[in-house]
Design a protein around this motif. Sequence first.
Motif, PDB file in Angstrom:
ATOM      1  N   TYR A 270      32.335 -33.932 -68.081  1.00  0.00           N
ATOM      2  CA  TYR A 270      33.076 -35.117 -67.960  1.00  0.00           C
ATOM      3  C   TYR A 270      34.162 -35.140 -68.468  1.00  0.00           C
ATOM      4  CZ  TYR A 270      33.606 -40.005 -68.406  1.00  0.00           C
ATOM      5  OH  TYR A 270      34.500 -41.500 -68.513  1.00  0.00           O
ATOM      6  N   ASP A 271      34.203 -34.620 -69.879  1.00  0.00           N
ATOM      7  CA  ASP A 271      35.500 -34.403 -70.633  1.00  0.00           C
ATOM      8  C   ASP A 271      36.438 -33.576 -69.895  1.00  0.00           C
ATOM      9  OD1 ASP A 271      34.275 -36.306 -72.367  1.00  0.00           O
ATOM     10  OD2 ASP A 271      33.906 -34.353 -73.871  1.00  0.00           O
ATOM     11  N   MET A 272      36.097 -32.764 -69.252  1.00  0.00           N
ATOM     12  CA  MET A 272      37.020 -31.557 -68.526  1.00  0.00           C
ATOM     13  C   MET A 272      37.635 -32.414 -67.372  1.00  0.00           C
ATOM     14  SD  MET A 272      36.505 -27.984 -66.932  1.00  0.00           S
ATOM     15  CE  MET A 272      36.609 -27.207 -68.560  1.00  0.00           C
ATOM     16  N   ALA A 274      37.923 -35.723 -67.266  1.00  0.00           N
ATOM     17  CA  ALA A 274      38.855 -36.464 -67.741  1.00  0.00           C
ATOM     18  C   ALA A 274      40.159 -36.041 -68.159  1.00  0.00           C
ATOM     19  CB  ALA A 274      38.085 -37.407 -68.968  1.00  0.00           C
ATOM     20  N   GLN A 275      40.152 -34.716 -68.621  1.00  0.00           N
ATOM     21  CA  GLN A 275      41.511 -34.359 -69.050  1.00  0.00           C
ATOM     22  C   GLN A 275      42.481 -33.872 -67.918  1.00  0.00           C
ATOM     23  OE1 GLN A 275      40.819 -31.183 -72.096  1.00  0.00           O
ATOM     24  NE2 GLN A 275      39.443 -32.262 -73.012  1.00  0.00           N
ATOM     25  N   LEU A 276      41.436 -33.401 -66.747  1.00  0.00           N
ATOM     26  CA  LEU A 276      42.338 -33.023 -65.574  1.00  0.00           C
ATOM     27  C   LEU A 276      42.709 -33.829 -65.026  1.00  0.00           C
ATOM     28  CD1 LEU A 276      39.628 -30.050 -64.488  1.00  0.00           C
ATOM     29  CD2 LEU A 276      42.222 -29.678 -65.359  1.00  0.00           C
ATOM     30  N   THR A 277      42.467 -35.209 -65.127  1.00  0.00           N
ATOM     31  CA  THR A 277      42.965 -36.442 -64.442  1.00  0.00           C
ATOM     32  C   THR A 277      44.060 -37.159 -64.928  1.00  0.00           C
ATOM     33  OG1 THR A 277      41.170 -37.571 -64.983  1.00  0.00           O
ATOM     34  CG2 THR A 277      40.862 -36.569 -62.850  1.00  0.00           C
ATOM     35  N   CYS A 279      43.257 -38.944 -67.848  1.00  0.00           N
ATOM     36  CA  CYS A 279      42.331 -39.729 -68.425  1.00  0.00           C
ATOM     37  C   CYS A 279      41.964 -39.639 -69.786  1.00  0.00           C
ATOM     38  CB  CYS A 279      41.235 -40.034 -67.497  1.00  0.00           C
ATOM     39  SG  CYS A 279      41.580 -41.008 -65.838  1.00  0.00           S
ATOM     40  N   LYS A 280      42.056 -38.530 -70.110  1.00  0.00           N
ATOM     41  CA  LYS A 280      41.820 -38.085 -71.684  1.00  0.00           C
ATOM     42  C   LYS A 280      42.724 -36.851 -72.165  1.00  0.00           C
ATOM     43  CE  LYS A 280      37.751 -36.944 -74.344  1.00  0.00           C
ATOM     44  NZ  LYS A 280      38.199 -35.872 -75.485  1.00  0.00           N
ATOM     45  N   ASN A 281      43.210 -37.181 -73.496  1.00  0.00           N
ATOM     46  CA  ASN A 281      44.045 -36.238 -74.242  1.00  0.00           C
ATOM     47  C   ASN A 281      42.715 -35.203 -74.935  1.00  0.00           C
ATOM     48  OD1 ASN A 281      46.603 -37.432 -73.456  1.00  0.00           O
ATOM     49  ND2 ASN A 281      46.235 -38.905 -75.198  1.00  0.00           N
ATOM     50  N   ALA A 282      43.327 -34.039 -74.920  1.00  0.00           N
ATOM     51  CA  ALA A 282      42.475 -32.896 -75.608  1.00  0.00           C
ATOM     52  C   ALA A 282      41.966 -33.332 -76.839  1.00  0.00           C
ATOM     53  CB  ALA A 282      43.084 -31.672 -75.592  1.00  0.00           C
ATOM     54  N   SER A 283      42.757 -33.953 -77.840  1.00  0.00           N
ATOM     55  CA  SER A 283      42.293 -34.027 -79.060  1.00  0.00           C
ATOM     56  C   SER A 283      41.825 -35.648 -79.465  1.00  0.00           C
ATOM     57  CB  SER A 283      43.457 -33.850 -79.897  1.00  0.00           C
ATOM     58  OG  SER A 283      44.697 -34.387 -79.467  1.00  0.00           O
ATOM     59  N   THR A 284      42.174 -36.312 -78.441  1.00  0.00           N
ATOM     60  CA  THR A 284      42.022 -37.977 -78.810  1.00  0.00           C
ATOM     61  C   THR A 284      41.061 -38.594 -77.635  1.00  0.00           C
ATOM     62  OG1 THR A 284      42.841 -40.176 -79.338  1.00  0.00           O
ATOM     63  CG2 THR A 284      44.133 -38.488 -78.152  1.00  0.00           C
ATOM     64  N   PRO A 285      40.119 -39.384 -78.185  1.00  0.00           N
ATOM     65  CA  PRO A 285      39.540 -40.586 -76.971  1.00  0.00           C
ATOM     66  C   PRO A 285      40.561 -41.177 -76.207  1.00  0.00           C
ATOM     67  CG  PRO A 285      38.950 -41.280 -79.106  1.00  0.00           C
ATOM     68  CD  PRO A 285      39.745 -40.118 -79.552  1.00  0.00           C
ATOM     69  N   ILE A 286      41.666 -41.433 -77.024  1.00  0.00           N
ATOM     70  CA  ILE A 286      42.608 -42.477 -76.063  1.00  0.00           C
ATOM     71  C   ILE A 286      43.070 -41.673 -74.985  1.00  0.00           C
ATOM     72  CG2 ILE A 286      44.780 -43.792 -76.422  1.00  0.00           C
ATOM     73  CD1 ILE A 286      42.603 -44.489 -78.210  1.00  0.00           C
ATOM     74  N   THR A 313      36.390 -28.121 -62.322  1.00  0.00           N
ATOM     75  CA  THR A 313      35.259 -27.889 -63.444  1.00  0.00           C
ATOM     76  C   THR A 313      34.277 -27.326 -62.940  1.00  0.00           C
ATOM     77  OG1 THR A 313      36.039 -30.174 -64.281  1.00  0.00           O
ATOM     78  CG2 THR A 313      33.939 -29.461 -64.933  1.00  0.00           C
ATOM     79  N   LYS A 314      33.663 -27.408 -61.879  1.00  0.00           N
ATOM     80  CA  LYS A 314      32.660 -26.668 -61.152  1.00  0.00           C
ATOM     81  C   LYS A 314      32.843 -25.422 -61.221  1.00  0.00           C
ATOM     82  CE  LYS A 314      28.150 -26.688 -60.218  1.00  0.00           C
ATOM     83  NZ  LYS A 314      27.894 -25.391 -60.321  1.00  0.00           N
ATOM     84  N   ASN A 315      34.006 -24.689 -60.909  1.00  0.00           N
ATOM     85  CA  ASN A 315      34.344 -23.389 -60.596  1.00  0.00           C
ATOM     86  C   ASN A 315      34.516 -22.873 -62.030  1.00  0.00           C
ATOM     87  OD1 ASN A 315      34.273 -23.643 -58.065  1.00  0.00           O
ATOM     88  ND2 ASN A 315      36.150 -23.862 -57.675  1.00  0.00           N
TER      89      ASN A 315
END
Length: 594
Positions: A270-272, A274-277, A279-286, A313-315
């Motif tokens: 999920y986090d990956m 969010a980062q790829l889109t 929607c999430k920075n690597a070091s913060t939930p913002i 992500t699945k790959n």
Amino acid sequence: MRAVTTLLACLVALPLAFAGPLPRASNTTTSVPTAIIKPKTASGTPITVTGVNEYGLDVYLGIPFAEPPVGDLRFAHPQPKVYSGNVTATTPPPACLQDAGDLQGSYGISEDCLTLNILGPQGVAGTNAKLPVMVWIYGGGFTSGTGTTYNGPYLNTYAASTDRPFILVTFNYRLGIFGWGNGAEMAANGAANLALRDQILALQWVKENIKAFGGNPNKVTVFGESAGAISISCLMLNQSTDLFHGAIMMSGAQSTSPLGPTADVWQGPYDMVAQLTGCKNASTPITAAGNQSTFDCLKKVPAETLLNATITTKNNLLYALGFVWGPSVDGDIIPGAPWKLLEEGKFARIPFISGNNVDEGTLFVPTYLNTTQIPVSTLLDFLYPSPLNASIADEVTEAYPNVPALGAPFGTGNETFGLDPGWKQLTAIITDGAFMSRRRWFLRQANKHGFKKTWSYQWDGKTPGDPAYYGATHGRDVYYSFGAISTATNYTVADVSLSNAMMNYWINFAYYQDPNGKNIKKNKNCKSSNSTTAMTVLNQTSWAPHSYPKNKNSMYLSETNVSTIQDDFREEQMSVFFQSNMSQALFYKRDGEK
């Protein structure tokens, strides 16, 4: 397709081809089938559904059963379709979003994909035929597949030729993160098991409307393979379900895909995503899009962007082997650990068939595997959200040592097919750990709690063109059960005979909730004076129920042998998967749990 004569109905198979989408074109007639439904969402207004006639069947393609799961309805529970007018169901619908390279005979992909297809005898809609209904739920690892692939006419045509017509329904459900999201954010927003909810809504639609197409809403059999079978087994954890009355599960049971509480499993994927889109920075939930949650952000990103992020992500090596998107314990549809629920007798008392292919695991392990570089114990970790406790991995590898003669494909001795010997070890562990043991657990717990309408099988067929190291691998039985094999595609006459046997058992089960059916001599299409011949062709061998601990009956299905065996092979080895500590560790896994 030309009519099948009475003699052929008893003695030979139909010429069959590949199980792709329903063939179109030359055999289309000028008749236009229609059915009139009166769904509750239409406020009593009759809705005419117009289909096409092909290969002697009335076919309705792409009927929406839910509102499009787009915009605010992305990651939301499916909403029943509100019909505002008649439905033209003449074009194969798109599949749900997935890697396009995974599709067979697809008609495109779309986030707006919650549709179903209906195939039935010509002219049966609007009558009081009340034919049995078979609803197919496709497999594909929870990330691929579409109902359209299974719209071939072969199973329906064979059933009609033996005077057992039925209605076939196929449908789509959401895939990947769109339908099987895991992680804390998905749990907090009630977005777990959305694909199971899609399936439930499709079955509710069938219950409400299938009578208009000549079907019997009180005689519905669900059948599915792999992810489809797992889904069915999960739906059977609802003890009061009335949406189906029989179930056929091919290569899948409740814990075939390791699962745990939605909030506690597969947070990493999920986090990956969010980062790829963005929607999430690597070091913060913002999120990169402001102070909105990653969940709200993911609801708004373009569908193609989100899909591509899930594929990437699945790959990733960390997630390539695991079911990172799949069923989870949401406290509702799946109220608890399935292995424990079964142990407590908390399952629907619905007649069922559950079986496996002999060498399930050979499809899943890459042939470039090198266990010298990466030990099997480490590879097992990739199946789970976090590494296994070392003692658990040791117990598994002790029961399944790196001895080629004990590995899969089974019965091939010390042959390694030029592969790393550890390849056979890992394929054996996956075959028994993920598939065989989970089927046995379901069957035996059902029997222990007094439910005896259960049947099991082992499929040991062959597939032209498969490498020798595949054996009877995962998924190949689907072609046989749908009648989609032919000597014209390099199958043998014996293969076609096995296909006929499987179709007969499946159709009998749809009619009688028993694969043996009734006295075949009463079948008007089978007028052989030799009742033994009639029984041999249309009912092959009597399929004895599985009734543990009295017996461990299972039907062995191969092109040369259809007979009853005992489901006790590798009993001592497989017992490692039945221990409580193993069940907790392997089949109810939490992130971070050691």
